[in-house]
Design a protein around this motif. Structure first.
Motif, PDB file in Angstrom:
ATOM      1  N   ARG A   1      28.679  48.084  33.717  1.00  0.00           N
ATOM      2  CA  ARG A   1      28.977  47.314  34.926  1.00  0.00           C
ATOM      3  C   ARG A   1      28.118  47.780  36.113  1.00  0.00           C
ATOM      4  NH1 ARG A   1      32.131  43.772  36.596  1.00  0.00           N
ATOM      5  NH2 ARG A   1      33.928  43.222  35.423  1.00  0.00           N
ATOM      6  N   GLN A   2      27.797  49.059  36.178  1.00  0.00           N
ATOM      7  CA  GLN A   2      26.958  49.609  37.249  1.00  0.00           C
ATOM      8  C   GLN A   2      25.709  50.231  36.610  1.00  0.00           C
ATOM      9  OE1 GLN A   2      30.357  51.938  38.935  1.00  0.00           O
ATOM     10  NE2 GLN A   2      29.598  51.051  40.846  1.00  0.00           N
TER      11      GLN A   2
ATOM     12  N   ASP B   1      40.896  56.129  38.113  1.00  0.00           N
ATOM     13  CA  ASP B   1      40.193  55.123  38.914  1.00  0.00           C
ATOM     14  C   ASP B   1      38.699  55.409  39.085  1.00  0.00           C
ATOM     15  OD1 ASP B   1      42.615  53.770  39.316  1.00  0.00           O
ATOM     16  OD2 ASP B   1      43.084  55.038  41.048  1.00  0.00           O
TER      17      ASP B   1
ATOM     18  N   TYR C   1      35.981  54.280  37.003  1.00  0.00           N
ATOM     19  CA  TYR C   1      35.096  53.155  36.703  1.00  0.00           C
ATOM     20  C   TYR C   1      35.623  51.865  37.300  1.00  0.00           C
ATOM     21  CZ  TYR C   1      32.926  56.089  33.096  1.00  0.00           C
ATOM     22  OH  TYR C   1      32.279  57.090  32.426  1.00  0.00           O
ATOM     23  N   ARG C   2      34.694  51.017  37.768  1.00  0.00           N
ATOM     24  CA  ARG C   2      35.051  49.655  38.169  1.00  0.00           C
ATOM     25  C   ARG C   2      35.093  48.788  36.921  1.00  0.00           C
ATOM     26  NH1 ARG C   2      30.841  48.486  42.642  1.00  0.00           N
ATOM     27  NH2 ARG C   2      31.251  50.386  43.750  1.00  0.00           N
ATOM     28  N   THR C   3      36.111  47.962  36.833  1.00  0.00           N
ATOM     29  CA  THR C   3      36.234  47.035  35.713  1.00  0.00           C
ATOM     30  C   THR C   3      36.455  45.633  36.253  1.00  0.00           C
ATOM     31  OG1 THR C   3      38.628  47.183  35.515  1.00  0.00           O
ATOM     32  CG2 THR C   3      37.356  48.856  34.337  1.00  0.00           C
TER      33      THR C   3
ATOM     34  N   ARG D   1      40.092  48.988  38.274  1.00  0.00           N
ATOM     35  CA  ARG D   1      39.498  50.302  37.992  1.00  0.00           C
ATOM     36  C   ARG D   1      40.154  50.902  36.762  1.00  0.00           C
ATOM     37  NH1 ARG D   1      36.007  51.231  41.770  1.00  0.00           N
ATOM     38  NH2 ARG D   1      35.659  53.411  41.453  1.00  0.00           N
TER      39      ARG D   1
END
Length: 167
Positions: free
Chosen positions: A36-37, A145, A147-149, A153
């Protein structure tokens, strides 16, 4: 180190080779397809030229123009190592490439007489967790929290595998 081939009945054979400076754009492309990043070409290049960082790339055997199937990148400082990232291109998944890349990484660390390898993995990444557990990694921590999903998170699990230096 010379690349070593592996074959899987479901796919074209791949060969695992050490990373080179020219691989940064391939790594960035695969990383963008799987994370994602994603990291940039420049970030990968800076890592590849660092003398503490090493890695491997999976290439289709006999087809140098084919895009790589995946890569692993790790850092070794003194006798402790960290898997920085491992990615398998979507079209190359479920062919054993992740396992072969981890095996190459572990062999390199064994030859370097490293004592342990750490990594962080998204707790929602079932395929990666299964691979790491099969390869002897144990959970040693959790970062909530991290990683962004798509749904918000998720936590990063910190895992470790102790390496046998006696051989």
């Amino acid at each position: 180190m010379i690349g070593f081939p592996f074959e899987n009945r479901r796919s074209q054979p791949f060969v695992i080779q050490p990373l080179s400076r020219d691989d940064a754009p391939y790594l960035a492309r695969i990383h963008a397809q799987t994370f994602r990043q994603p990291w940039s070409d420049d970030e990968f290049h800076a890592l590849i030229v660092n003398d503490k960082v090493f890695g491997f790339i999976a290439r289709e055997e006999g087809n140098p123009k084919a895009p790589p199937g995946g890569f692993a990148l790790a850092r070794l400082v003194l006798d402790e190592a960290e898997l920085l990232t491992l990615a398998v291109a979507p079209q190359s998944q479920c062919r054993g490439i992740g396992h072969a890349l981890m095996d190459a990484t572990l062999r390199h660390l064994h030859n370097a007489r490293a004592s342990m390898l750490f990594l962080e993995v998204d707790e929602q990444n079932a395929a990666a967790l299964a691979l790491y557990r099969r390869m002897g990694f144990k959970k040693v921590g959790k970062r909530p929290d991290y990683y962004r999903t798509a749904d918000g998170r998720s936590a990063a699990l910190t895992m470790r595998r102790d390496l046998d230096k006696s051989r």
